[in-house]
Structure formats: C-alpha cells, structure tokens
Design an enzyme around this catalytic site. Structure first.
Site, PDB file in Angstrom:
ATOM      1  N   LEU A 243      10.054  16.200 -28.850  1.00  0.00           N
ATOM      2  CA  LEU A 243      10.914  16.477 -29.997  1.00  0.00           C
ATOM      3  C   LEU A 243      10.334  15.782 -31.211  1.00  0.00           C
ATOM      4  CD1 LEU A 243      13.718  17.330 -31.275  1.00  0.00           C
ATOM      5  CD2 LEU A 243      14.583  15.137 -30.448  1.00  0.00           C
ATOM      6  N   SER A 244      10.277  16.486 -32.349  1.00  0.00           N
ATOM      7  CA  SER A 244       9.837  15.909 -33.612  1.00  0.00           C
ATOM      8  C   SER A 244       8.376  15.465 -33.521  1.00  0.00           C
ATOM      9  CB  SER A 244      10.783  14.768 -33.994  1.00  0.00           C
ATOM     10  OG  SER A 244      10.521  14.284 -35.287  1.00  0.00           O
ATOM     11  N   ASN A 245       8.073  14.194 -33.747  1.00  0.00           N
ATOM     12  CA  ASN A 245       6.701  13.740 -33.598  1.00  0.00           C
ATOM     13  C   ASN A 245       6.202  13.939 -32.179  1.00  0.00           C
ATOM     14  OD1 ASN A 245       6.535  12.987 -36.259  1.00  0.00           O
ATOM     15  ND2 ASN A 245       6.663  10.789 -35.888  1.00  0.00           N
ATOM     16  N   LEU A 268      10.128  21.000 -29.584  1.00  0.00           N
ATOM     17  CA  LEU A 268      11.339  21.099 -30.402  1.00  0.00           C
ATOM     18  C   LEU A 268      11.108  20.447 -31.757  1.00  0.00           C
ATOM     19  CD1 LEU A 268      12.352  21.043 -27.313  1.00  0.00           C
ATOM     20  CD2 LEU A 268      14.550  20.375 -28.281  1.00  0.00           C
TER      21      LEU A 268
END
Length: 582
Positions: A243-245, A268
């Site tokens: 998720l994200s980074n 994500l």
C-alpha cells in the site's frame, strides 16, 4: 557482513499462546484500544516493543473505528500462532541495511505453498503492511515476508550515540549491529532519521529490497518447515503486495524481477514514478506551496480540516499574499488569488476531488514533513547538512528542544511512523517566526530544489529519476487499485500514469478504480471525515482473493472496473457501500 546480503545473525522467536503473529494476542478489541503499556518505560522488553509496534502499524493504516466496519463488513483478526525470523539485509552498494522479517504460521498450508511479500507503507517499520498482507495471508496458511525498505523508525539518538538493535531495543553504537547508524560527526546533536539520513537513496532500491525480502523468506521457510524444504520459486507461489510506498516498492520489484521470482502483484494506491509523469516530490512540494492558498476559496468552507472553528487558518490567508508577491498566483485580492492557485493546480493535473481531500494533509502539515525528509534522502544529507535549514530534534511538551530521555528513545521503534513529527521528535528549521506565514520560506526552498537550476536541484532531480519504475515482464498477473479521491498520491500522477505505460506497451493490467476512496485509511475514524469515504483495504483483500484463485485454481483474472461505491455517511459502513457484491 555475511553472505546473501544479510548482516549478522537471524533472530528467531516463537509467538503462540498470548503472543500470536497477527496481533501479538491483542485481538481486534486490543488493537482498537490504547497502545499497550511498557512495564518499565525506559527499558521495554523485545516482546513489549513488538506488541506495541504491531498495534501502531495496524492503527496507522487501517480504520478500526466503531463505524468503519472492520471485523464486521470485512476483515478479521484471528489468533495465528507461529514463528518469526528477522535479520538486517543490505542490497549491493548500500551504506545502510533494511530490516527483513518472515512470519511463518504453525498452520502453514503445505499443499498450497504460498509466500506473500510486502514492503511497509509510508516510511513505517517492518510491520507496516500487516493489516494488508498479514491479515490476508496468515489466516489462510500463507507465510509473509516483510521489509521496511530502508526506511522505518530505527532513529539514532545523536546526543546519546544509541540506535536500534535487531530485537528493537536501544543499544550504544558498536555494541551490536544497528538498524541505522550514521557516520560519526563532531558535535552532532538531535536525532538522525533512517529515511532522511541513511546515506543512500533508498527509494531507488525499494524493488531490490522487496526481492531480497522474498529470497530471505524462502530461505527462512526452509528453517521453519525443514521437512518440506527446499522452498524455491518453482514450488512456492510468491505474491507481492503493498500500500502506498509499499505498493510502489511492489511495482519496482515486478519491473526488476528478471528471474521470474514473483508470480503476481497487488498494488494499492502506489507511489510509483513513471518516467515522464510527475513524481511525488514535484507534487508534494507544489502542494505545500499552493494548497494553503487554494483551500481558502469559499467552495471548501464545508471541507473537513479546511477551517478552524469555521474560519480560514490565518497562515493560509497570508500564503495567498506571499504567493502573489512572488508572482506565483495572480489577483488583486485573496479571492482572486485563491482561484489562481486552484487554476495552477488544475493545470498541473490535480482534479477537484484530490484538492478537496488534500485539505487534511495540508492542515496536518504533511506536505512539508514529506518534502523535507525526501529532499534530505535524495541529496544523501547528514543530520547537519539537511537542505533548507531543516533538522530533527526531540522536544518536550512545550515544544522546546531537549535531549531525548530514555522513555522517549525506547518508544521510537514501536511508535514512530518513520517521518517526524511524532513520537516526541519534531521537524525544525525552515521557519520565519516573524512572518504571518512562518513555514513559507522553508517550503519555497524545498520547491526550489525541484524547479531550480542549482547544483542541489540538479542532484535532487537525478535522484528522483533513479526511482523511475521499469515495466514488468509480459504476462505477469497484476492488479492496481487506486481511490479516485486520493489527495496524497493523486491517481492521475501515479496509478493512471503507470497503467497507461503498461497499456502503451501492449500489457493488460487489471486496474480497479474506487470512487469515494482516499489515501489515509486511519483518517476515516476522524469525525466528519469518514462520512465522505469508503475504505480501500477491502479492495486489496478482494484483489488478493482473485489473484490467488487465478494462480492456485486457474480462474481467469478479474476485469478492470470502476466500483459503484457510496459514501458511508454518519452511520456505520455497510457492505453495499463498497460495491463489491457478496
């Protein structure tokens, strides 16, 4: 340095009755409660630190609030006994290590051998993807390998010359291998942050961190289940998620996976930099500069966090005047200047949903915190040479700089997010205390590192270019998911650009777009904010289900889609709001 890129020993620990893998035996109710206390605040045990780190990681990336639906509409936190294997790893050429960890459940499914690999979200520690990867994988008998991808809360106390050992406890420099150990410097003071001061550009290596974590995971599976060894990519399915980074790291890993180690990816809201698209530093430094003025526009009067007691924050009003003086917005009055700021953002690719949701990041001063940390990382700064006059230090309850005490230092590894402020550490410098807009000068400097022509700006842009993703091999099963209301990593600059690059190369990614979903799941528990949005984690779990059905059962990959979602409103989240069906 040992072979295979691992520093020192592997630490093995058993987690069963009263201390499981998924929640350290806190369960959903315990995760929703206050952080677990330390018996001795100045000297917590490794077990206490682990439990509190897991609590912080869950609450940092999941909405566990009473209205959010976790445990009722989606997700669960069952008891999962097993073992953990942990080490420091180092990619070739890196000065600093990254932490890798394998969670091996006792109920490992030997008939469907599965390893899920995940990098932490944001700059969090090694458990920073547990609510996504661990929550999906461990209850179904998959093992999980994690990496902190060269970031994390292994802060080094320059005043006391101590860092974080493999078990999470604090030790003096030289006493044991440390998660992060900056070079010695005369008269060094304050706090060194791993992401900012590692001496590497860790973001350029995030994909290598993930692939190394996968290899570590396979090697540790041999130790955990010797009767089933060897574990190899040929006999064990390897799924990468994040998720994200962490999602950006997953996509980097997919692009570097020349040996076919990875069987599928679910990403994500990825922070993914596609050559030719706007990277995070460009967008974040622009947001830090322009959004305070843009958000003074009357259209945001009802936007969560855009007002303080119904009024525009005074510093935001001053920002409009500051931008006008610098020729960055037009207009003779604040109303016209705000509209000019909005027009500039829109011309750069921002859409209205992202601008509105970004009020939360602007109010919490996240843009400045992110830009300062990333600038230092890209420029390989030391604690004393951070750009724009920034530095980090411990502060007391009144905001005064103080040497960190033992209790504060001890809790950094479990409590900190990897980017100050937080856990008693503050971002300092870049402030003009005499100005009505005190942060403007530092933000202008950070923006200049992207837009300027000096040596530092050229070096920073070169470091950002080194983070550009490579496309994965043709045919790799891949699902990309992004919230359309993401105000931190707007879809246009990240997922949409990545998917477009894949499609231009005749690839067929699965792209799931989620209306009414934004970036910070944990913010959904805040009053007035979660009313407008749906969580993103359920779509990650659904995509992992679909990917597993494809890999293990031969089912077709799901189609690209845009979900029919409904904002939660003031009541509890219901399944129908997600548009996932049954």
């Amino acid at each position: 340095m040992t072979t295979n890129g691992f520093d020192g020993d592997v630490r093995e620990s058993v987690h069963c009755a009263g201390d499981d893998l998924l929640s350290a035996a806190l369960g959903l109710d315990g995760l929703r409660g206050k952080p677990p206390a330390f018996a001795d605040a100045a000297a917590p045990t490794p077990q206490e630190l682990r439990r509190r780190a897991i609590h912080a990681s869950w609450n940092g990336i999941a909405d566990l609030g009473p209205l959010g639906g976790y445990g009722r509409v989606y997700g669960a936190v069952p008891d999962v006994p097993g073992r953990e294997y942990q080490a420091f790893a180092r990619v070739p050429g890196a000065r600093s290590p990254h932490r890798v960890l394998l969670q091996a459940p006792d109920a490992f499914d030997a008939r469907a051998r599965c390893l899920v690999v995940a990098a932490s979200s944001g700059s969090r520690g090694v458990y920073g993807a547990i609510a996504l990867a661990g929550a999906w994988a461990l209850p179904r008998g998959c093992a999980v390998a994690y990496t902190d991808k060269g970031t994390g809360p292994g802060y080094f106390d320059l005043d006391g010359d101590t860092g974080v050992a493999l078990d999470g406890t604090r030790v003096a420099r030289g006493a044991a291998p440390l998660e992060f150990e900056p070079a010695r410097a005369a008269d060094a003071r304050g706090v060194a942050i791993k992401h900012a001061h590692s001496g590497d550009n860790p973001e350029a290596d995030w994909g290598r961190h993930v692939l190394q974590a996968a290899r570590f995971g396979l090697a540790m599976l041999d130790r955990a289940y010797p009767a089933q060894a060897p574990f190899t990519p040929a006999n064990t399915r390897v799924i990468v998620t994040g998720l994200s980074n962490g999602a950006g790291a997953a996509l980097q890993a997919a692009g570097l996976d020349a040996e076919g180690l990875v069987d599928g990816v679910v990403a994500l809201a990825p922070n993914v930099h596609v050559e030719g698209a706007r990277p995070l530093y460009d967008v974040a430094s622009e947001a830090a500069q322009l959004l305070p003025c843009a958000l003074t526009d009357a259209r945001y009067d009802a936007t969560p966090f855009a007002r303080i007691d119904g009024a525009v924050p005074p510093a935001w009003l001053a920002r409009c005047a500051h931008l006008r003086e610098r020729g960055l917005v037009d207009g003779a009055d604040r109303v016209a200047q705000a509209r000019s700021a909005i027009e500039r953002l829109r011309a750069g690719g921002w859409d209205e949903r992202a601008i509105e949701t970004a009020a939360s990041s602007t109010r919490f001063d996240l843009w400045r915190a992110i830009a300062a940390t990333y600038a230092a990382s890209y420029l390989r700064a030391t604690p004393a040479t951070m750009p724009c006059g920034f530095h980090y230090a411990a502060v007391d309850a009144h905001g005064r700089v103080v040497p960190a005490d033992a209790a504060m230092r001890a809790a950094w590894w479990s409590d900190a997010s990897g980017i100050p402020p937080g856990a008693g550490v503050q971002l300092l410098g870049g402030i003009d205390a005499s100005s009505a807009d005190p942060t403007a000068s530092g933000i202008d400097c950070l923006r200049g590192l992207w837009s300027g022509d000096g040596a530092a700006a050229r070096a920073l842009r070169a470091a950002v270019a080194a983070t550009a993703v490579k496309l994965p091999r043709a045919g790799l099963p891949l699902v990309v998911i992004h919230g359309e209301d993401d105000g931190l990593l707007p879809e246009a600059f990240h997922s949409r650009a990545y998917v477009a690059a894949l499609e231009a190369a005749a690839r067929a990614p699965v792209y799931w777009r989620v209306p009414h979903a934004q970036h910070f799941e944990a913010f959904l528990a805040l009053p007035g904010f979660g009313d407008r949005y749906v969580p993103l984690l359920p779509y990650g779990h659904a995509a992992l289900d679909a990917l597993w059905s494809h890999l293990a059962e031969g089912m077709p990959m799901p189609h690209a889609r845009r979900f029919a979602t409904t904002p939660r409103g003031t009541g509890s989240l219901e399944r129908a709001a997600l548009g996932l069906g049954r």
